[in-house]
Design a protein around this motif. Structure first.
Motif, PDB file in Angstrom:
ATOM      1  N   THR A  22       0.832  -1.348   0.167  1.00  0.00           N
ATOM      2  CA  THR A  22      -0.070   0.075  -0.130  1.00  0.00           C
ATOM      3  C   THR A  22       0.944   1.154  -0.080  1.00  0.00           C
ATOM      4  O   THR A  22       1.650   1.398   0.901  1.00  0.00           O
ATOM      5  N   ALA A  23       0.632   1.903  -0.794  1.00  0.00           N
ATOM      6  CA  ALA A  23       1.864   3.260  -1.157  1.00  0.00           C
ATOM      7  C   ALA A  23       1.416   4.231   0.070  1.00  0.00           C
ATOM      8  O   ALA A  23       0.378   4.380   0.483  1.00  0.00           O
ATOM      9  N   GLY A  24       2.601   4.679   0.500  1.00  0.00           N
ATOM     10  CA  GLY A  24       2.497   5.700   1.424  1.00  0.00           C
ATOM     11  C   GLY A  24       1.606   6.926   1.210  1.00  0.00           C
ATOM     12  O   GLY A  24       1.366   7.389   0.340  1.00  0.00           O
ATOM     13  N   ALA A  25       0.870   7.384   2.273  1.00  0.00           N
ATOM     14  CA  ALA A  25      -0.099   8.255   2.441  1.00  0.00           C
ATOM     15  C   ALA A  25       0.478   9.269   3.407  1.00  0.00           C
ATOM     16  O   ALA A  25       0.540   9.014   4.635  1.00  0.00           O
ATOM     17  N   GLN A  26       0.572  10.522   2.854  1.00  0.00           N
ATOM     18  CA  GLN A  26       0.982  11.571   4.180  1.00  0.00           C
ATOM     19  C   GLN A  26      -0.378  12.112   4.925  1.00  0.00           C
ATOM     20  O   GLN A  26      -0.973  13.171   4.858  1.00  0.00           O
ATOM     21  N   SER A  27      -0.848  11.284   5.713  1.00  0.00           N
ATOM     22  CA  SER A  27      -1.812  11.417   6.743  1.00  0.00           C
ATOM     23  C   SER A  27      -1.894  10.509   7.685  1.00  0.00           C
ATOM     24  O   SER A  27      -1.111   9.595   8.010  1.00  0.00           O
ATOM     25  N   ASN A 158       6.218  11.466   6.856  1.00  0.00           N
ATOM     26  CA  ASN A 158       6.482  11.320   5.615  1.00  0.00           C
ATOM     27  C   ASN A 158       5.079  10.288   5.151  1.00  0.00           C
ATOM     28  O   ASN A 158       4.595  10.626   4.046  1.00  0.00           O
ATOM     29  N   GLY A 159       4.493   9.745   6.044  1.00  0.00           N
ATOM     30  CA  GLY A 159       3.226   9.096   5.949  1.00  0.00           C
ATOM     31  C   GLY A 159       3.337   7.714   6.292  1.00  0.00           C
ATOM     32  O   GLY A 159       4.050   7.517   7.016  1.00  0.00           O
ATOM     33  N   THR A 160       2.186   7.021   5.995  1.00  0.00           N
ATOM     34  CA  THR A 160       1.957   5.760   6.515  1.00  0.00           C
ATOM     35  C   THR A 160       1.592   4.861   5.444  1.00  0.00           C
ATOM     36  O   THR A 160       0.993   5.085   4.352  1.00  0.00           O
ATOM     37  N   GLY A 161       1.660   3.414   5.710  1.00  0.00           N
ATOM     38  CA  GLY A 161       1.645   2.462   4.516  1.00  0.00           C
ATOM     39  C   GLY A 161       1.669   1.238   5.239  1.00  0.00           C
ATOM     40  O   GLY A 161       1.921   1.073   6.444  1.00  0.00           O
ATOM     41  N   ASP A 170       0.981  -1.234  10.870  1.00  0.00           N
ATOM     42  CA  ASP A 170       1.398  -0.070  10.280  1.00  0.00           C
ATOM     43  C   ASP A 170       2.796   0.372  10.083  1.00  0.00           C
ATOM     44  O   ASP A 170       3.614  -0.068  10.887  1.00  0.00           O
TER      45      ASP A 170
END
Length: 212
Positions: A22-27, A158-161, A170
């Motif tokens: 799952t591509a990283g999302a800055q959230s 940078n985000g989570t993936g 996570d």
């Protein structure tokens, strides 16, 4: 031909596995509040220092670890503890003999890391301040060469993936930079030819700890 086919198959498998991540999302939405451990295969730590004002000498640390207590509802309450083995470095000098000589001198000599006497560098955070939606300043105590001084890192989230081989756990990623004055820790050899300011650069991922 057999080797070429095998290499192609391995490459295809690697690409297929990467596609499953799952591509990283800055959230911060949906990120678990948990203890996170450094995912060492995707973590990089470098010290950068001026050499005669002509170039920046880079030293990569190859043995380090960190634990992060993180709650996305209140990132300023996070607690980071990190340790570095000063005997494990890579200078990437092209000549093997020269590389071995300098890495031994840097790690064990009393002019530089003196890792035989001080086998651990440690950072423990004490406070965190948000500077933006996904940026902040992490302040704490750095112990190096037996001296403890306050140091602050500029940090970007940078985000989570997620990766299938880690199950539902996570991954969260950060970049961080700080500049320390090495003479304040008792290392002043060859200044000013070798700079007194050292930039510490980190980029890496933390993995949610497995449930006990």
């Amino acid at each position: 031909m057999r080797n070429a086919f095998k290499a192609a198959a391995l490459s295809a498998s690697a690409l297929a596995a990467s596609a499953c991540i799952t591509a990283g999302a800055q959230s911060l939405e949906g990120v678990s509040a948990a203890t996170y451990e450094l995912e060492k295969s995707h973590a990089f730590l470098t010290a950068k220092i001026s050499h005669n004002g002509l170039s920046d000498y880079n030293i990569d640390f190859t043995d380090f670890n960190a634990t992060l207590e993180f709650d996305p509802a209140d990132p300023t309450a996070a607690v980071l503890t990190a340790t570095v083995n000063p005997l494990a470095i890579a200078t990437h000098l092209p000549d093997a003999e020269e590389r071995d000589k300098w890495e031994t001198r840097l790690t064990t000599g009393d002019q530089f890391f003196n890792g035989d006497e001080f086998p651990e560098v440690k950072f423990v955070s004490s406070s965190i301040e948000k500077t933006g939606e996904f940026t902040g300043t992490v302040s704490g105590d750095l112990t190096f060469l037996g001296v403890t001084k306050p140091v602050s890192f500029d940090v970007a989230y940078n985000g989570t993936g997620n990766a299938p081989w880690f199950g539902p756990r996570d991954l969260i990623g950060f970049n961080a930079e700080a500049t320390i004055t090495r003479s304040e820790f008792g290392m002043s050899a060859y200044t000013p030819n070798i700079g007194d300011d050292v930039k510490i650069i980190f980029s890496g991922e933390f993995l949610e700890a497995a449930a006990e």
